[in-house]
Design an enzyme around this catalytic site. Structure first.
Site, PDB file in Angstrom:
ATOM      1  N   GLY A 102      49.753  45.675  52.357  1.00 35.64           N
ATOM      2  CA  GLY A 102      48.886  46.817  52.102  1.00 35.64           C
ATOM      3  C   GLY A 102      47.438  46.659  52.512  1.00 35.64           C
ATOM      4  O   GLY A 102      46.551  47.211  51.867  1.00 35.64           O
ATOM      5  N   HIS A 122      36.698  40.077  46.733  1.00 35.12           N
ATOM      6  CA  HIS A 122      35.642  41.095  46.675  1.00 35.12           C
ATOM      7  C   HIS A 122      35.167  41.393  45.263  1.00 35.12           C
ATOM      8  O   HIS A 122      34.547  42.416  45.012  1.00 35.12           O
ATOM      9  CB  HIS A 122      36.127  42.379  47.358  1.00 35.12           C
ATOM     10  CG  HIS A 122      36.383  42.192  48.822  1.00 35.12           C
ATOM     11  ND1 HIS A 122      37.227  43.015  49.547  1.00 35.12           N
ATOM     12  CD2 HIS A 122      35.926  41.259  49.701  1.00 35.12           C
ATOM     13  CE1 HIS A 122      37.256  42.587  50.811  1.00 35.12           C
ATOM     14  NE2 HIS A 122      36.483  41.535  50.919  1.00 35.12           N
ATOM     15  N   ARG A 139      35.335  54.291  38.502  1.00 36.32           N
ATOM     16  CA  ARG A 139      36.460  53.473  38.954  1.00 36.32           C
ATOM     17  C   ARG A 139      37.038  52.668  37.797  1.00 36.32           C
ATOM     18  O   ARG A 139      38.258  52.501  37.683  1.00 36.32           O
ATOM     19  CB  ARG A 139      36.009  52.503  40.062  1.00 36.32           C
ATOM     20  CG  ARG A 139      35.366  53.114  41.279  1.00 36.32           C
ATOM     21  CD  ARG A 139      36.345  53.766  42.225  1.00 36.32           C
ATOM     22  NE  ARG A 139      36.761  55.095  41.838  1.00 36.32           N
ATOM     23  CZ  ARG A 139      35.985  56.177  41.935  1.00 36.32           C
ATOM     24  NH1 ARG A 139      34.746  56.096  42.386  1.00 36.32           N
ATOM     25  NH2 ARG A 139      36.447  57.362  41.584  1.00 36.32           N
ATOM     26  N   GLN A 185      41.987  41.502  48.232  1.00 37.05           N
ATOM     27  CA  GLN A 185      40.762  42.228  48.549  1.00 37.05           C
ATOM     28  C   GLN A 185      40.476  43.291  47.489  1.00 37.05           C
ATOM     29  O   GLN A 185      39.414  43.896  47.508  1.00 37.05           O
ATOM     30  CB  GLN A 185      40.902  42.900  49.915  1.00 37.05           C
ATOM     31  CG  GLN A 185      41.083  41.925  51.062  1.00 37.05           C
ATOM     32  CD  GLN A 185      41.485  42.642  52.338  1.00 37.05           C
ATOM     33  OE1 GLN A 185      42.657  42.723  52.680  1.00 37.05           O
ATOM     34  NE2 GLN A 185      40.511  43.176  53.049  1.00 37.05           N
ATOM     35  N   ASN A 186      41.441  43.510  46.604  1.00 39.62           N
ATOM     36  CA  ASN A 186      41.295  44.547  45.592  1.00 39.62           C
ATOM     37  C   ASN A 186      40.443  44.049  44.428  1.00 39.62           C
ATOM     38  O   ASN A 186      40.484  42.872  44.064  1.00 39.62           O
ATOM     39  CB  ASN A 186      42.666  44.971  45.068  1.00 39.62           C
ATOM     40  CG  ASN A 186      43.535  45.551  46.155  1.00 39.62           C
ATOM     41  OD1 ASN A 186      43.047  46.005  47.190  1.00 39.62           O
ATOM     42  ND2 ASN A 186      44.841  45.535  45.942  1.00 39.62           N
ATOM     43  N   VAL A 187      39.727  44.966  43.821  1.00 36.17           N
ATOM     44  CA  VAL A 187      38.896  44.610  42.673  1.00 36.17           C
ATOM     45  C   VAL A 187      39.559  45.000  41.358  1.00 36.17           C
ATOM     46  O   VAL A 187      39.005  44.765  40.293  1.00 36.17           O
ATOM     47  CB  VAL A 187      37.485  45.245  42.775  1.00 36.17           C
ATOM     48  CG1 VAL A 187      36.755  44.714  43.997  1.00 36.17           C
ATOM     49  CG2 VAL A 187      37.554  46.776  42.809  1.00 36.17           C
ATOM     50  N   ASP A 188      40.756  45.607  41.426  1.00 36.23           N
ATOM     51  CA  ASP A 188      41.458  45.942  40.187  1.00 36.23           C
ATOM     52  C   ASP A 188      42.097  44.679  39.595  1.00 36.23           C
ATOM     53  O   ASP A 188      42.077  43.603  40.198  1.00 36.23           O
ATOM     54  CB  ASP A 188      42.511  47.027  40.440  1.00 36.23           C
ATOM     55  CG  ASP A 188      43.594  46.601  41.431  1.00 36.23           C
ATOM     56  OD1 ASP A 188      44.259  45.570  41.178  1.00 36.23           O
ATOM     57  OD2 ASP A 188      43.786  47.277  42.460  1.00 36.23           O
ATOM     58  N   TYR A 205      31.046  53.004  39.910  1.00 40.01           N
ATOM     59  CA  TYR A 205      31.921  51.958  39.395  1.00 40.01           C
ATOM     60  C   TYR A 205      32.315  52.200  37.941  1.00 40.01           C
ATOM     61  O   TYR A 205      33.397  51.766  37.522  1.00 40.01           O
ATOM     62  CB  TYR A 205      31.286  50.580  39.607  1.00 40.01           C
ATOM     63  CG  TYR A 205      31.291  50.216  41.069  1.00 40.01           C
ATOM     64  CD1 TYR A 205      32.445  49.745  41.686  1.00 40.01           C
ATOM     65  CD2 TYR A 205      30.159  50.416  41.867  1.00 40.01           C
ATOM     66  CE1 TYR A 205      32.475  49.464  43.040  1.00 40.01           C
ATOM     67  CE2 TYR A 205      30.181  50.130  43.222  1.00 40.01           C
ATOM     68  CZ  TYR A 205      31.339  49.655  43.802  1.00 40.01           C
ATOM     69  OH  TYR A 205      31.370  49.384  45.148  1.00 40.01           O
ATOM     70  N   SER A 209      44.744  46.909  55.948  1.00 39.25           N
ATOM     71  CA  SER A 209      44.595  47.362  57.329  1.00 39.25           C
ATOM     72  C   SER A 209      44.180  46.251  58.277  1.00 39.25           C
ATOM     73  O   SER A 209      44.155  46.435  59.484  1.00 39.25           O
ATOM     74  CB  SER A 209      43.555  48.489  57.393  1.00 39.25           C
ATOM     75  OG  SER A 209      42.287  48.013  56.952  1.00 39.25           O
TER      76      SER A 209
END
Length: 246
Positions: free
Chosen positions: A180, A106, A58, A88-91, A55, A182
């Protein structure tokens, strides 16, 4: 008249065009790491040093990328709609693009918290969560109470604290947009089911999606081009979608 509620569920595909690697695509992050080692609570217990290094990398990468046209288009929807982004993105690219109401399912990559400070299923103890930007944490970096710091990320094997907040937003949606993702990672993948029976749902993804629902319109494009097409659809249906007398 008040603005209609538009809920946008986003996944890795919305940030891919900014240069952030996805996990599930070929040559994605899963090619170099096992999910069990870097994205599960069991992995943290086995090897927290590996998790912290992963992380840290990241976080450093996040400092080198910028929001793309899809992030900016989503933020721009706030001019005409009451927009809630469920990601759902952590950015932090939605924030940097200008979106103001964001539910991070998340967790958030730039934030850390003490490893023993998980309060309950519905909320983290927010006063123990703090932002370190693109910095690093290592074994031995401790919170004020002496607990090891860990990424403020929801890993596999942990509850998703903000799922109820996301469900509430989807239940109130007049329009839902999915970009974006799935639709394979639960519970986020099932959120669209909480939309009303008459709520139109649009999915932007160049690949097939594993859902069959008469409310869904599938826009088979990458996020940036798909947002352009979605904007055109909104304009064509503006009299129906833009305002409500509720």
């Amino acid at each position: 008249m008040k603005k209609k509620n538009l809920v946008v569920l986003t996944g890795a595909g919305v940030s891919a065009e900014s240069g952030i690697s996805t996990f599930r695509d070929s040559n994605g992050l899963w090619e170099n790491y096992r999910v069990e080692d870097v994205a599960s609570i069991d992995g943290w217990y086995r090897n927290p040093g590996l998790m912290l290094d992963f992380y840290n990398t990241r976080r450093k990468e996040l400092g080198t990328v910028k929001p793309n046209a899809a992030h900016l288009a989503i933020a721009g929807l706030e001019d005409r709609y009451n927009v809630t982004v469920v990601t759902q993105n952590v950015d932090n690219l939605h924030e940097r693009a200008g979106s103001t109401r964001i539910i991070h399912l998340h967790g958030e990559l730039t934030k850390v918290r003490p490893e023993d400070r998980y309060n309950d299923r519905d909320n983290f103890s927010e006063e123990t969560v703090f932002d370190i930007g693109h910095g690093e944490i290592h074994i031995g970096d401790l919170a004020a109470d002496g607990a090891q710091l860990r990424p403020h990320i929801v890993w596999f094997g942990e509850p998703v604290p903000k799922i109820e907040q996301a469900i509430n937003a989807v239940e109130k949606a007049d329009i839902m947009l999915i970009v974006g993702t799935s639709l394979q990672v639960y519970p986020a993948a099932g959120l669209y089911r909480f939309a009303g029976n008459s709520t139109p749902i649009y999915i932007i993804d160049p690949k097939d999606v594993p859902v069959a629902d008469p409310r869904i319109t599938h826009i088979r494009e990458v996020a940036t081009k798909g947002m352009e097409e979605f904007e055109n659809i909104l304009k064509s249906k503006e009299s129906d979608y833009l305002c409500s007398h509720k």
